[in-house]
Write an enzyme that holds these catalytic residues in place. Structure first.
Site, PDB file in Angstrom:
ATOM      1  N   CYS A   1       0.880  -1.233  -0.127  1.00 39.98           N
ATOM      2  CA  CYS A   1      -0.057   0.075   0.135  1.00 39.98           C
ATOM      3  C   CYS A   1       0.925   1.098   0.069  1.00 39.98           C
ATOM      4  O   CYS A   1       2.064   1.017   0.193  1.00 39.98           O
ATOM      5  CB  CYS A   1      -1.060  -0.026   1.229  1.00 39.98           C
ATOM      6  SG  CYS A   1       0.092  -0.098   2.971  1.00 39.98           S
TER       7      CYS A   1
ATOM      8  N   HIS B   1       5.694  -5.218   8.688  1.00 38.01           N
ATOM      9  CA  HIS B   1       5.905  -6.415   8.946  1.00 38.01           C
ATOM     10  C   HIS B   1       6.264  -7.475   7.866  1.00 38.01           C
ATOM     11  O   HIS B   1       5.277  -8.110   7.309  1.00 38.01           O
ATOM     12  CB  HIS B   1       4.563  -7.000   9.971  1.00 38.01           C
ATOM     13  CG  HIS B   1       4.634  -6.219  11.240  1.00 38.01           C
ATOM     14  ND1 HIS B   1       3.570  -5.739  11.859  1.00 38.01           N
ATOM     15  CD2 HIS B   1       5.604  -5.910  12.207  1.00 38.01           C
ATOM     16  CE1 HIS B   1       3.855  -5.684  13.111  1.00 38.01           C
ATOM     17  NE2 HIS B   1       5.103  -5.409  13.298  1.00 38.01           N
TER      18      HIS B   1
ATOM     19  N   HIS C   1       3.917   1.705  11.682  1.00 39.12           N
ATOM     20  CA  HIS C   1       3.007   1.633  12.875  1.00 39.12           C
ATOM     21  C   HIS C   1       2.758   2.776  13.336  1.00 39.12           C
ATOM     22  O   HIS C   1       1.555   2.845  14.106  1.00 39.12           O
ATOM     23  CB  HIS C   1       3.147   0.231  13.333  1.00 39.12           C
ATOM     24  CG  HIS C   1       3.763  -0.737  12.570  1.00 39.12           C
ATOM     25  ND1 HIS C   1       5.107  -1.088  12.236  1.00 39.12           N
ATOM     26  CD2 HIS C   1       2.951  -1.592  11.831  1.00 39.12           C
ATOM     27  CE1 HIS C   1       5.177  -2.291  11.699  1.00 39.12           C
ATOM     28  NE2 HIS C   1       3.716  -2.460  11.224  1.00 39.12           N
TER      29      HIS C   1
ATOM     30  N   CYS D   1       2.569   5.632   9.013  1.00 38.34           N
ATOM     31  CA  CYS D   1       1.677   5.939   7.843  1.00 38.34           C
ATOM     32  C   CYS D   1       0.729   7.107   7.911  1.00 38.34           C
ATOM     33  O   CYS D   1       0.142   7.105   9.126  1.00 38.34           O
ATOM     34  CB  CYS D   1       0.588   4.674   7.628  1.00 38.34           C
ATOM     35  SG  CYS D   1      -0.410   4.837   6.336  1.00 38.34           S
TER      36      CYS D   1
ATOM     37  N   HIS E   1      -0.238  -4.862  19.634  1.00 40.01           N
ATOM     38  CA  HIS E   1       0.071  -4.542  18.215  1.00 40.01           C
ATOM     39  C   HIS E   1       0.987  -3.082  18.059  1.00 40.01           C
ATOM     40  O   HIS E   1       0.579  -2.092  18.820  1.00 40.01           O
ATOM     41  CB  HIS E   1      -1.050  -4.445  17.171  1.00 40.01           C
ATOM     42  CG  HIS E   1      -0.632  -4.349  15.745  1.00 40.01           C
ATOM     43  ND1 HIS E   1      -0.270  -3.142  15.186  1.00 40.01           N
ATOM     44  CD2 HIS E   1      -0.389  -5.330  14.820  1.00 40.01           C
ATOM     45  CE1 HIS E   1      -0.137  -3.380  13.886  1.00 40.01           C
ATOM     46  NE2 HIS E   1      -0.034  -4.646  13.695  1.00 40.01           N
TER      47      HIS E   1
ATOM     48  N   GLU F   1       0.830  -0.550  16.243  1.00 42.25           N
ATOM     49  CA  GLU F   1       0.106   0.623  15.924  1.00 42.25           C
ATOM     50  C   GLU F   1      -1.069   0.956  17.190  1.00 42.25           C
ATOM     51  O   GLU F   1      -1.024   1.897  17.399  1.00 42.25           O
ATOM     52  CB  GLU F   1      -0.826   0.286  14.965  1.00 42.25           C
ATOM     53  CG  GLU F   1      -1.628   1.436  14.471  1.00 42.25           C
ATOM     54  CD  GLU F   1      -2.696   0.954  13.230  1.00 42.25           C
ATOM     55  OE1 GLU F   1      -3.585   1.930  13.278  1.00 42.25           O
ATOM     56  OE2 GLU F   1      -2.375   0.194  12.351  1.00 42.25           O
TER      57      GLU F   1
ATOM     58  N   SER G   1       1.846  -9.869  10.823  1.00 35.88           N
ATOM     59  CA  SER G   1       0.969  -8.737  10.225  1.00 35.88           C
ATOM     60  C   SER G   1      -0.575  -8.673  10.353  1.00 35.88           C
ATOM     61  O   SER G   1      -1.200  -9.607  10.057  1.00 35.88           O
ATOM     62  CB  SER G   1       1.135  -8.957   8.504  1.00 35.88           C
ATOM     63  OG  SER G   1       0.383  -8.196   7.927  1.00 35.88           O
ATOM     64  N   SER G   2      -1.156  -7.670  11.056  1.00 36.50           N
ATOM     65  CA  SER G   2      -2.337  -7.736  11.447  1.00 36.50           C
ATOM     66  C   SER G   2      -3.151  -7.773  10.196  1.00 36.50           C
ATOM     67  O   SER G   2      -4.274  -8.599  10.000  1.00 36.50           O
ATOM     68  CB  SER G   2      -2.900  -6.379  12.141  1.00 36.50           C
ATOM     69  OG  SER G   2      -4.327  -6.319  12.164  1.00 36.50           O
ATOM     70  N   ASN G   3      -2.952  -7.034   9.161  1.00 27.50           N
ATOM     71  CA  ASN G   3      -4.051  -6.971   7.949  1.00 27.50           C
ATOM     72  C   ASN G   3      -3.680  -8.309   7.202  1.00 27.50           C
ATOM     73  O   ASN G   3      -4.837  -8.584   6.411  1.00 27.50           O
ATOM     74  CB  ASN G   3      -3.586  -5.534   6.959  1.00 27.50           C
ATOM     75  CG  ASN G   3      -2.099  -5.781   6.007  1.00 27.50           C
ATOM     76  OD1 ASN G   3      -2.366  -6.471   4.989  1.00 27.50           O
ATOM     77  ND2 ASN G   3      -1.115  -5.361   6.627  1.00 27.50           N
TER      78      ASN G   3
END
Length: 314
Positions: A17, A46, A79, A101, A129, A131, A228-230
């Site tokens: 992204c 990540h 993050h 980001c 996490h 973030e 990686s959360s996403n």
């Protein structure tokens, strides 16, 4: 010997992204400007492939600021970090660059605004996490409460009936988060939320692309890191939408070919911190074992671009 046929449904958008792309560029440009080594607090994104590539160029990854020599530049990861981190870097007169980001920074600003307006903040996200740690570190202790699940939303309580607001981690499941928000809104009807939802465009688009192919797939591989959360959310979305055999892998070498044996339609996607070269690697590995046909399924076109910090803009 004839290879068995395999149809690959390639989810689009997938992979990098704009926030990840910007963060990696910040490390690379810092190395060009300052020379090696450049220190990076926490994994910049990540993904081990990305991190190891930057290490070869001269980046050194550390977990805490006190591991960075005072005369070396340091980059903060995509993050985001608690406010205390840049404050400490400034106190030490360190050269630091913030690769947070911009869509995470938006959430940080929301938290600060709610706090200044006297609202108690509910943060929907995953404990631990980076973030979430960074977002909770934008406001004083006691002004923000973490809610992770629907069960949390059904039981969370506050003393003294405060004004409430909610914000979210940017990489959550869109559907799970909507469910949690609905529970909170039914319990706290005066709670206010963000003007535009906090889950980022890239997370949303990648989940929509998985939903578009999941029911057609016998199996799906999501290329991404286990932290990686996403990426983990993409596996969950695939399973909920009808593809029970969904796995998170980091590289082609992780593919279990026995697991693949009865799969005729394979979905492939990649989390927002996984580079396209790893997707190509998985497809080539499939070609070595099977007779592959590829169908790309596109749900959105992305043209988002974030500017680099002033210090690095050419």
């Amino acid at each position: 010997m004839n290879k068995a046929a395999l149809t690959i449904l390639l989810a689009t958008p997938r992979g990098f992204c704009a926030g990840v792309d910007r963060a990696i560029q910040i490390v690379e440009r810092s190395l060009e400007k300052y020379g090696a080594p450049v220190y990076v607090r926490h994994e910049i994104v990540h993904n081990r492939f990305v991190v190891e590539g930057l290490e070869r160029k001269g980046a050194i990854f550390v977990e805490e600021l006190d591991q960075v020599p005072l005369d070396a530049p340091v980059v903060f990861s995509a993050h985001g970090v608690p406010k205390s981190v840049p404050a400490e870097a400034a106190r030490r007169n360190m050269v630091y660059l913030d690769a947070t980001c911009p869509l995470v920074s938006k959430v940080h600003l929301e938290a600060e605004r709610h706090m200044k307006q006297g609202r108690h903040i509910i943060l929907i996200g995953h404990a631990g996490h980076p973030e979430v740690v960074g977002t909770m570190g934008q406001v004083p202790d006691g002004t923000i409460t973490l809610v992770e699940t629907r069960a949390d939303a059904e039981t969370v309580s506050f003393e003294g009936d405060p004004d409430l607001s909610f914000i979210t981690q940017t990489t959550l499941s869109v559907d799970d988060t909507a469910e949690i928000v609905a529970v909170l809104q039914s319990r706290f009807p005066k709670m206010i939320g963000p003007a535009k939802e906090d889950i980022c465009y890239a997370t949303t688009n990648r989940q929509e692309a998985v939903k578009a192919i999941a029911e057609r797939c016998d199996g799906m591989v999501v290329i991404g890191a286990p932290n990686s959360s996403n990426s983990k959310r993409l596996v969950e979305v695939a399973r909920v939408r009808g593809c029970d055999k969904a796995l998170l892998i980091q590289r082609a070498v992780d593919i279990d070919w026995d697991w693949m044996a009865d799969i005729t339609v394979l979905g492939i996607t990649a989390g927002a911190s996984a580079p396209e070269i790893l997707v190509d690697e998985v497809i080539e590995a499939c070609r070595a074992h099977r007779s592959v046909t590829i169908e790309e399924v596109t749900v959105a076109r992305e043209d988002v671009h974030f500017k680099l910090p002033r210090e690095l803009a050419s």
